[in-house]
Scaffold this motif. Structure first.
Motif, PDB file in Angstrom:
ATOM      1  N   VAL A   1       1.662  44.858   0.607  1.00 47.92           N
ATOM      2  CA  VAL A   1       0.938  46.063   1.016  1.00 47.92           C
ATOM      3  C   VAL A   1       1.184  46.358   2.487  1.00 47.92           C
ATOM      4  O   VAL A   1       1.421  47.512   2.884  1.00 47.92           O
ATOM      5  CB  VAL A   1      -0.578  45.906   0.738  1.00 47.92           C
ATOM      6  CG1 VAL A   1      -1.371  47.045   1.390  1.00 47.92           C
ATOM      7  CG2 VAL A   1      -0.838  45.871  -0.758  1.00 47.92           C
ATOM      8  N   ASP A   2       1.159  45.310   3.305  1.00 45.11           N
ATOM      9  CA  ASP A   2       1.403  45.486   4.744  1.00 45.11           C
ATOM     10  C   ASP A   2       2.813  45.993   4.997  1.00 45.11           C
ATOM     11  O   ASP A   2       3.037  46.854   5.861  1.00 45.11           O
ATOM     12  CB  ASP A   2       1.170  44.159   5.457  1.00 45.11           C
ATOM     13  CG  ASP A   2       1.292  44.295   6.963  1.00 45.11           C
ATOM     14  OD1 ASP A   2       0.512  45.067   7.556  1.00 45.11           O
ATOM     15  OD2 ASP A   2       2.172  43.627   7.549  1.00 45.11           O
ATOM     16  N   ALA A   3       3.783  45.476   4.231  1.00 45.89           N
ATOM     17  CA  ALA A   3       5.177  45.896   4.411  1.00 45.89           C
ATOM     18  C   ALA A   3       5.390  47.352   4.026  1.00 45.89           C
ATOM     19  O   ALA A   3       6.247  48.040   4.592  1.00 45.89           O
ATOM     20  CB  ALA A   3       6.094  44.992   3.587  1.00 45.89           C
ATOM     21  N   GLN A   4       4.613  47.851   3.066  1.00 45.70           N
ATOM     22  CA  GLN A   4       4.758  49.243   2.642  1.00 45.70           C
ATOM     23  C   GLN A   4       4.153  50.227   3.637  1.00 45.70           C
ATOM     24  O   GLN A   4       4.403  51.428   3.570  1.00 45.70           O
ATOM     25  CB  GLN A   4       4.103  49.459   1.273  1.00 45.70           C
ATOM     26  CG  GLN A   4       4.601  48.546   0.182  1.00 45.70           C
ATOM     27  CD  GLN A   4       6.113  48.554   0.047  1.00 45.70           C
ATOM     28  OE1 GLN A   4       6.738  49.610  -0.070  1.00 45.70           O
ATOM     29  NE2 GLN A   4       6.716  47.363   0.071  1.00 45.70           N
ATOM     30  N   GLY A   5       3.300  49.716   4.538  1.00 41.58           N
ATOM     31  CA  GLY A   5       2.695  50.582   5.545  1.00 41.58           C
ATOM     32  C   GLY A   5       1.541  51.425   5.032  1.00 41.58           C
ATOM     33  O   GLY A   5       1.195  52.443   5.634  1.00 41.58           O
ATOM     34  N   PHE A   6       0.927  51.027   3.925  1.00 45.25           N
ATOM     35  CA  PHE A   6      -0.205  51.785   3.383  1.00 45.25           C
ATOM     36  C   PHE A   6      -1.411  51.638   4.307  1.00 45.25           C
ATOM     37  O   PHE A   6      -1.659  50.575   4.872  1.00 45.25           O
ATOM     38  CB  PHE A   6      -0.582  51.295   1.991  1.00 45.25           C
ATOM     39  CG  PHE A   6       0.477  51.514   0.956  1.00 45.25           C
ATOM     40  CD1 PHE A   6       1.158  52.724   0.866  1.00 45.25           C
ATOM     41  CD2 PHE A   6       0.805  50.500   0.059  1.00 45.25           C
ATOM     42  CE1 PHE A   6       2.133  52.923  -0.098  1.00 45.25           C
ATOM     43  CE2 PHE A   6       1.785  50.690  -0.904  1.00 45.25           C
ATOM     44  CZ  PHE A   6       2.459  51.905  -0.985  1.00 45.25           C
ATOM     45  N   THR A   7      -2.185  52.702   4.430  1.00 44.13           N
ATOM     46  CA  THR A   7      -3.442  52.629   5.181  1.00 44.13           C
ATOM     47  C   THR A   7      -4.530  52.051   4.276  1.00 44.13           C
ATOM     48  O   THR A   7      -4.412  52.059   3.045  1.00 44.13           O
ATOM     49  CB  THR A   7      -3.884  54.010   5.672  1.00 44.13           C
ATOM     50  OG1 THR A   7      -4.209  54.824   4.528  1.00 44.13           O
ATOM     51  CG2 THR A   7      -2.774  54.669   6.487  1.00 44.13           C
ATOM     52  N   GLY A   8      -5.600  51.558   4.898  1.00 38.90           N
ATOM     53  CA  GLY A   8      -6.711  51.019   4.127  1.00 38.90           C
ATOM     54  C   GLY A   8      -7.309  52.044   3.190  1.00 38.90           C
ATOM     55  O   GLY A   8      -7.662  51.733   2.040  1.00 38.90           O
ATOM     56  N   PHE A   9      -7.429  53.306   3.644  1.00 38.02           N
ATOM     57  CA  PHE A   9      -8.016  54.367   2.831  1.00 38.02           C
ATOM     58  C   PHE A   9      -7.165  54.624   1.588  1.00 38.02           C
ATOM     59  O   PHE A   9      -7.688  54.802   0.485  1.00 38.02           O
ATOM     60  CB  PHE A   9      -8.144  55.642   3.666  1.00 38.02           C
ATOM     61  CG  PHE A   9      -9.010  56.698   3.051  1.00 38.02           C
ATOM     62  CD1 PHE A   9     -10.389  56.592   3.071  1.00 38.02           C
ATOM     63  CD2 PHE A   9      -8.444  57.799   2.425  1.00 38.02           C
ATOM     64  CE1 PHE A   9     -11.195  57.570   2.491  1.00 38.02           C
ATOM     65  CE2 PHE A   9      -9.227  58.777   1.854  1.00 38.02           C
ATOM     66  CZ  PHE A   9     -10.611  58.662   1.891  1.00 38.02           C
TER      67      PHE A   9
END
Length: 434
Positions: free
Chosen positions: A312-320
């Motif tokens: 998830v961190d590698a994909q750059g998704f925001t928490g929202f």
């Protein structure tokens, strides 16, 4: 075989066993123990025994049987009937008023029992005959009962919040306070949905009770004073910090027992019914928790949550964005699985992913519970729908499922509002705890 493959096979086995209707708690306990054995053979039995002992001796979990007992006592003492009668007296003459009174009654009973199934069953038995007497459409009548019952896992005391708090190690008191405003908001949205349905199709609520004199309304409200007083005392005591959530449960159960005795309903038959029902319901919840923690340990051993968080961190998704994605998954899963099963299966996976992204777990818990509420009435496995079917055998399942859609969209609106305005969930817990 690497740990990721073992985790995948574990989830596959879990879903297969759940599909063939093996009890949720037993399934998770079995899969978790076997999975731990494949990774660390010497840890399997000690972890099984240790997790069961830890949860069985977990003091905060005493809140579950105490609130279940309080709700059961409210049923046999007639307090639940008084609550519906008061709502009926004030709302019954309005457009769609009997359905609205059912929703309000379910909301009030939810604040005493913490169980969606108990709310739907108890209030359905007193409200359905009344709506049928005034020729309400079967879909609207049964839909309002099924949807109103779902408030039991949102309005405190909520068994869903208790389990979520134990799994995430969050404060039960904070979660209870976080559910108050969203619970009232969802109750109002349900009433709005009823008003829209009846405005568009007046034949769905062709009749209503005559408006009662103010004196009779006040008298009905006075009869409901017992249950309202217990609710205000328990929830108000938690908010003001006079006592903890567990102490509130004990005080509420004791007061409900006193009221039952005062009303001369504390017969031997009622005692047997109340305590046997409490033991069965509590035992089911505890078995699910035992299995959940064994399965949670297995998931921790596989390391899959850490791998997912890195992805998830590698994909750059925001928490929202991640929160919205998980809510969509919960809504879909709710169409096929029981809400408690989703809760205990997904929280151990979800928390390590969203918490590092700065997501408030109390706020997320409220959103998750509303999404699980949607599952309680979603086809094809809406549990509350089948509960209502049990008290309305002459109404087809198709009719009940068609009747729930206005309420389903009301829940979706509640999720959007809580997403857009997090303070709806966080205002009370932040005011209370800082």
């Amino acid at each position: 075989m690497d740990n990721t493959a073992i985790a995948f096979l574990g989830f596959l086995a879990l879903f297969i066993l759940l599909f063939i209707r093996m009890p949720v708690g037993v399934t998770m306990m079995l899969v978790g123990t076997v999975g731990i054995y494949f990774i660390r053979p010497q840890a399997a039995i000690p972890k099984l025994a240790g997790e069961i002992y830890n949860e069985a001796s977990n003091y905060p979990l005493t809140i579950i049987p105490l609130f279940v007992l309080m709700g059961n006592l409210a049923g046999v003492s007639g307090m639940s009937r008084d609550l519906y009668d008061a709502a009926h007296s004030w709302l019954g003459h309005l457009k769609g008023g009997l359905a609205s009174a059912t929703v309000v009654g379910c909301a009030g009973f939810s604040a005493l029992s913490g169980s969606s199934l108990a709310a739907a069953l108890t209030m359905g038995r007193v409200s359905l005959p009344e709506m049928q007497r005034y020729k309400y459409h079967d879909g609207l009548a049964t839909g309002s009962i099924a949807a109103g019952g779902t408030l039991g896992i949102l309005i405190p005391p909520s068994a869903g919040f208790v389990i979520y708090a134990i799994l995430t190690e969050e404060s039960i008191g904070r979660l209870f306070m976080a559910g108050v405003i969203p619970g009232l908001l969802l109750t109002a949205l349900f009433i709005l949905a009823i008003w829209i349905v009846v405005s568009r199709n007046p034949e769905k609520a062709p009749g209503g009770a005559a408006a009662e004199p103010l004196r009779d309304r006040l008298r009905a409200a006075g009869r409901a004073g017992w249950i309202v007083g217990i609710i205000v005392l328990t929830i108000g005591g938690i908010y003001t910090g006079v006592f903890s959530a567990v102490e509130a449960a004990g005080i509420g159960a004791f007061l409900a027992l006193i009221v039952t005795a005062i009303r001369r309903k504390l017969t031997w038959a009622n005692i047997v019914e109340v305590f046997s029902s409490t033991l069965k319901s509590s035992g089911t919840v505890f078995m699910i928790l035992f299995g959940a923690f064994v399965f949670k340990t297995f998931i921790g051993f596989t390391g899959i949550t850490y791998a997912l968080s890195l992805w998830v961190d590698a994909q750059g998704f925001t928490g929202f964005q991640v929160v919205i994605a998980f809510l969509a998954i919960f809504i879909v899963l709710g169409m096929f699985m029981d809400g408690f099963a989703i809760l205990v299966l997904t929280v151990p996976l979800v928390q390590p992913i969203i918490e590092p992204l700065g997501i408030n777990m109390v706020w997320f818990g409220v959103l998750m519970v509303i999404a699980l509420e949607m599952g309680l009435i979603s086809p094809p496995v809406g549990v509350n729908v089948f509960v209502v079917k049990g008290i309305a055998p002459n109404v087809s399942l198709n009719t009940i499922f068609r009747g729930i859609w206005p309420f389903w969209f009301a829940m979706l609106a509640a999720i959007i509002l809580v997403l857009a305005f997090p303070q709806l969930a966080l205002l009370l817990p932040n005011t209370m705890f800082g």
